[in-house]
Design an enzyme around this catalytic site. Structure first.
Site, short mmCIF file in Angstrom:
data_model
loop_
_atom_site.label_atom_id
_atom_site.label_comp_id
_atom_site.label_asym_id
_atom_site.label_seq_id
_atom_site.Cartn_x
_atom_site.Cartn_y
_atom_site.Cartn_z
N SER A 166 -31.05 13.85 44.52
CA SER A 166 -30.88 12.58 45.22
C SER A 166 -29.90 11.69 44.46
O SER A 166 -28.76 12.11 44.20
CB SER A 166 -32.25 11.90 45.38
OG SER A 166 -32.20 10.80 46.24
N ASP A 202 -34.23 17.60 55.50
CA ASP A 202 -33.85 16.36 54.83
C ASP A 202 -32.84 15.63 55.71
O ASP A 202 -31.66 15.98 55.77
CB ASP A 202 -33.25 16.67 53.46
CG ASP A 202 -32.85 15.42 52.68
OD1 ASP A 202 -32.99 14.31 53.21
OD2 ASP A 202 -32.40 15.58 51.53
N HIS A 251 -36.66 14.97 52.46
CA HIS A 251 -35.93 14.67 51.24
C HIS A 251 -36.78 14.91 49.99
O HIS A 251 -36.27 15.35 48.96
CB HIS A 251 -35.43 13.23 51.27
CG HIS A 251 -34.54 12.86 50.13
ND1 HIS A 251 -33.35 13.51 49.87
CD2 HIS A 251 -34.66 11.92 49.15
CE1 HIS A 251 -32.77 12.99 48.80
NE2 HIS A 251 -33.55 12.03 48.34
#
Length: 387
Positions: A152, A317, A350
């Protein structure tokens, strides 16, 4: 119990001002960090792990022997015999500037005023964090990392390392990340910031001196963010339309289990995370766009990279969709870089980068196995060629 046992954080103070992308400078700052494993004599087996929004330097191991919940946020990834094996690699986790977990941040004293920074803490960027991490590496005597890795926002930092310090990492591992946020992602971040900024307890960022915390704003910010970390399928499987009491209450309280879950996450977050830090980190997310100074051409932005790359994304995601990783892969291929890519069909959205999907873990394990073989082969060759 983590295989690493109890891990103690360390800190390092820097007196030399750090120039920031905004034009400001960071004076007299401290970075918190943790290390796992042993740095070899050649100082060539170090791996830097960069953290995401609400994480910290505490990557693995236990922070408190009496608290099993004090486990590092990526303990399933880092440790003896794990994909990033600390029997082989010396792993460093660093808390970024502006955070609320030990490194200098808004709640610390501004040496120029003698008061807490609050909203006066300078806006920092991903590039600023990477520059600060490079100074820490210098202080530790590490001239080149075996790898820089992150998921991320941490993946953005790893990518920035490959651009800003191309000779200082041999491998770049970017998981569930992107080279820039979409308009939708920026919009989610701004809604979250507005929830904090408009909370009466925010007091223009000076809530510390008022003895309050803008909990309502933090709760909403976390609820908005958390929705984007989960996939629709994952939420449907965990909560569906289940009711807490089995029937509608016909009021504006909590009817559905998903509402209860989000409020729990918001309440928990508001107890430990700093509101000014949340503003800073989401802004750093928004600003990251290495292709911007190249007219939007990511291939040109990555032209001077030297590392080998692993990118991984997750099919569900939707915040940092696989297409975003594929854009990075294509730009690297355009530059004839050595790059491996895996799209994992995991159901968790995610947040999958934090979880233990065996296919995902095996991809990372295999990549580090190859990195280790390359490292040992290089060192054996160096020893064999010595006079």
């Amino acid at each position: 119990m983590s295989a690493l046992g109890i891990v103690s954080p360390q800190s390092m103070h820097f007196a030399t001002p750090l120039p920031l992308q905004s034009g400001a400078q960071m004076h007299d700052y401290t970075l918190m960090y943790e290390t796992y494993g042993t740095l070899n004599a050649a100082r060539s087996n170090a791996v830097l792990v960069c953290h995401a929004l609400n994480a910290s330097h505490h990557v693995a191991g236990l922070a408190d022997a009496n608290d099993p919940k004090s486990l590092g946020w990526w303990d399933n990834m880092v440790g003896p015999g794990k994909p990033l094996d600390t029997n082989r690699f010396f792993v460093i986790g660093v808390n970024n500037l502006g955070s609320c977990f030990g490194s200098t941040g808004p709640m610390h004293i501004n040496p120029a005023t003698g008061k807490q920074y609050g909203a006066d803490f300078p806006v920092v960027t991903v590039e600023d964090w990477v520059d600060a991490q490079a100074r820490l590496a210098d202080a530790l005597g590490i001239q080149q990392f075996a790898a820089v890795m992150g998921g991320s926002l941490g993946g953005m930092q790893a990518l920035a390392w490959s651009i800003r310090y191309p000779a200082r990492l041999r491998h770049c591992v970017v998981i569930a990340s992107t080279a820039k946020l979409s308009a939708q992602n920026i919009a989610f971040n701004d809604v979250a910031r507005q929830a904090i900024l408009t909370d009466p307890d925010y007091h223009g960022g000076d809530f510390y001196s008022h003895g309050v915390v803008p909990k309502s704003g933090l709760r909403v910010a976390r609820m908005v963010g958390h929705i984007t970390y989960l996939s629709d399928d994952d939420m449907a499987e965990k909560f569906g339309r289940d009711l807490r009491t089995g029937k509608y209450q016909f009021d504006f309280g909590v009817d559905f289990e998903i509402e209860s879950y989000l409020r729990y996450q918001g309440d928990k977050f508001s107890e430990y995370f700093d509101a000014n830090t949340y503003l800073l980190i989401t802004k750093a997310l928004d600003y990251f766009d290495p292709a911007r100074e190249f007219g939007g051409d990511l291939t040109k932005a990555l032209a001077h990279t030297q590392a080998q790359f692993l990118l991984a994304s997750f099919a569900t995601d939707w915040r940092f969709a696989p297409a975003r990783s594929q854009e990075i892969v294509q730009a690297l291929v355009n530059n004839k870089r050595r790059v491996a890519y895996a799209e994992i069909d995991a159901p968790h959205g995610h947040d999958a980068f934090l979880l233990e999907d065996p296919r995902y873990m095996n991809v990372v394990r295999a990549y580090y196995e190859r990195a280790w073989l390359e490292l040992t082969e290089k060192e054996n060759t160096a020893v064999g060629s010595a006079p």
